[in-house]
Design an enzyme around this catalytic site. Sequence first.
Site, short mmCIF file in Angstrom:
data_model
loop_
_atom_site.label_atom_id
_atom_site.label_comp_id
_atom_site.label_asym_id
_atom_site.label_seq_id
_atom_site.Cartn_x
_atom_site.Cartn_y
_atom_site.Cartn_z
N ASP A 1 56.31 -22.99 24.20
CA ASP A 1 57.87 -23.29 25.46
C ASP A 1 58.04 -24.08 26.00
O ASP A 1 58.47 -25.26 25.77
CB ASP A 1 57.97 -22.24 26.21
CG ASP A 1 58.22 -20.38 24.88
OD1 ASP A 1 58.46 -20.81 24.31
OD2 ASP A 1 58.61 -19.64 25.91
N ASP B 1 61.75 -30.90 12.98
CA ASP B 1 60.19 -29.73 12.65
C ASP B 1 59.33 -30.37 13.20
O ASP B 1 58.63 -31.15 13.12
CB ASP B 1 60.04 -29.61 11.61
CG ASP B 1 60.07 -27.76 12.01
OD1 ASP B 1 60.94 -26.86 11.45
OD2 ASP B 1 58.83 -27.48 11.80
N HIS C 1 52.34 -18.17 23.33
CA HIS C 1 53.77 -18.73 23.27
C HIS C 1 54.72 -19.78 24.85
O HIS C 1 55.46 -20.19 24.56
CB HIS C 1 54.39 -17.31 23.36
CG HIS C 1 54.15 -16.60 22.33
ND1 HIS C 1 55.34 -17.39 21.31
CD2 HIS C 1 53.70 -15.37 22.12
CE1 HIS C 1 54.80 -15.44 20.29
NE2 HIS C 1 53.79 -15.24 20.59
N ASN D 1 51.29 -21.80 19.27
CA ASN D 1 51.49 -19.77 19.70
C ASN D 1 50.62 -19.60 19.79
O ASN D 1 49.72 -18.75 20.46
CB ASN D 1 52.54 -20.21 19.14
CG ASN D 1 53.79 -19.92 19.45
OD1 ASN D 1 54.29 -20.50 20.73
ND2 ASN D 1 54.88 -19.79 18.63
N GLU E 1 61.61 -23.96 16.38
CA GLU E 1 60.70 -25.73 16.68
C GLU E 1 61.14 -26.60 16.04
O GLU E 1 61.51 -27.49 15.97
CB GLU E 1 59.84 -24.89 16.14
CG GLU E 1 58.90 -25.38 14.57
CD GLU E 1 58.66 -23.86 14.56
OE1 GLU E 1 57.86 -23.90 13.44
OE2 GLU E 1 59.58 -22.74 14.74
#
Length: 479
Positions: free
Chosen positions: A374, A357, A370, A365, A400
């Site tokens: 990404d 994770d 975002h 973010n 994630e």
Amino acid sequence: MSSDQIWKTKYFQELETAEQREVQWKTERNVLERMLVRTSLASAGQTPELDRLLDQIRSDLRKNRVDVESWRQLQEQIDRQIALLDDAAISEARSVQQPPCVAPSLVAEPTDEGVGEADQPEPVVDAEDQSQRLRIARRVGHLLGQLLNQVSLEPDAEARARNLQRALLASDDWDELREGLNQVADLIVAAVTRSQREFEAFLKRLDERLAVLQEHFSVQSSAQSGREAAAEKLDRSIRNEIEQVGQQIKASGDLQELKQSVSSHLESIGQAVGRFRVEETEREKMLSEQLMAMKEKMVVMETHSEQMRGQMRKERERAVTDLLTQLPNREAWQERLSFEFNRWKRYQYPLTVGVLDVDLFKRVNDSYGHKAGDRVLQLVAKEIKHRLRKTDFVARFGGEEFVLLFPETLPENAQVVLDKLRVHVSALPFHFGGDPVMITFSGGIAGFGPDDTEETVFDRADKALYLAKDSGRNCIRIG
């Protein structure tokens, strides 16, 4: 293999292709439904009534009872709610444009009748609310791009969707964004309708081709029956003529009369054989023409089937691939986990599961958008994939989070591999908005043992991940 068996095999192959096409259609529908759920979640939080309508959409999707007509009514209600939001936004904008104060002589004194609705002070524009709307529009634009990569639309709808995506990602005009958001539902309905039409058209073509094959089979069967009947008729005719010759030989005492009789019967036999040959030639010609026609039809069907198989392979690959990271997705993970689990039960080789994770991903973010998030996921996925063995397996589990399988590997050895990977990722030069940002991840791993199942090992690895998070992040723990 006989001719009938060959045709039956082809027939069943076409049926299998039809079933595969139906699976493809269901996959596309599932993608569209996930897209719609994400869009509705991204649009939540505006008004209670709008949230109720969006909840109704998600409820229908969960219960698998989508009715187009009722959804059109839902869309009209949602449009009205969005129009109310726009009216409120216009009122807020006007209130900002008004002077902060008014001369006392121009201020009306309140009366006993109370203040009318038009006299109420208008609310002040909430900059945070406007920013939230823009973020929602950007997110919907990003999700729309994923949708366009997953499904196909009509050319005009495709062009409209691309223009809409650009507007959602770049425009700051809320009126334009509102109109774009209204069009997203229409595009989703259009994509579902197109997929359904394509599947129905494929079934119609399949029915037509199978009907042609059935007609060919009927003609062949009739020709075969005609051949058998003609052969039987010829046999009866020859036997009858020979019996008559025998009877006349026994009864006749005149040699000349006997010669004439025999010659007559032989001529009749020759004529019957000649007629049979002519009929047989006609039947063979007809069957040859039918066979050529069937071959041509089968070439067309085989070509189409090969195209469908190729398309199905591509659709299958897309269905089990995460669009953002190009890693296998959660569905592919479940398939591979089941395969390795069954292999482990058979051979008892070591097998380790890992759960990773990205640390503080929400902060990326929130701080950089975002798009930056990404990009982080794409780079981390790329490094994980390139630094594992070919026999190892990695997939994006969601958000994630990544999951890994290490066949024939003990947890201690897997921890060494992931620690090296963790150090490498933390040293990558991430920069957002001109600022260097350190990206790290935490992980939990667990190995299969006696009486373990897929779920128990995954739960242990997941708990080990949370232990790593609680230990300060940027570390790997064994569960």
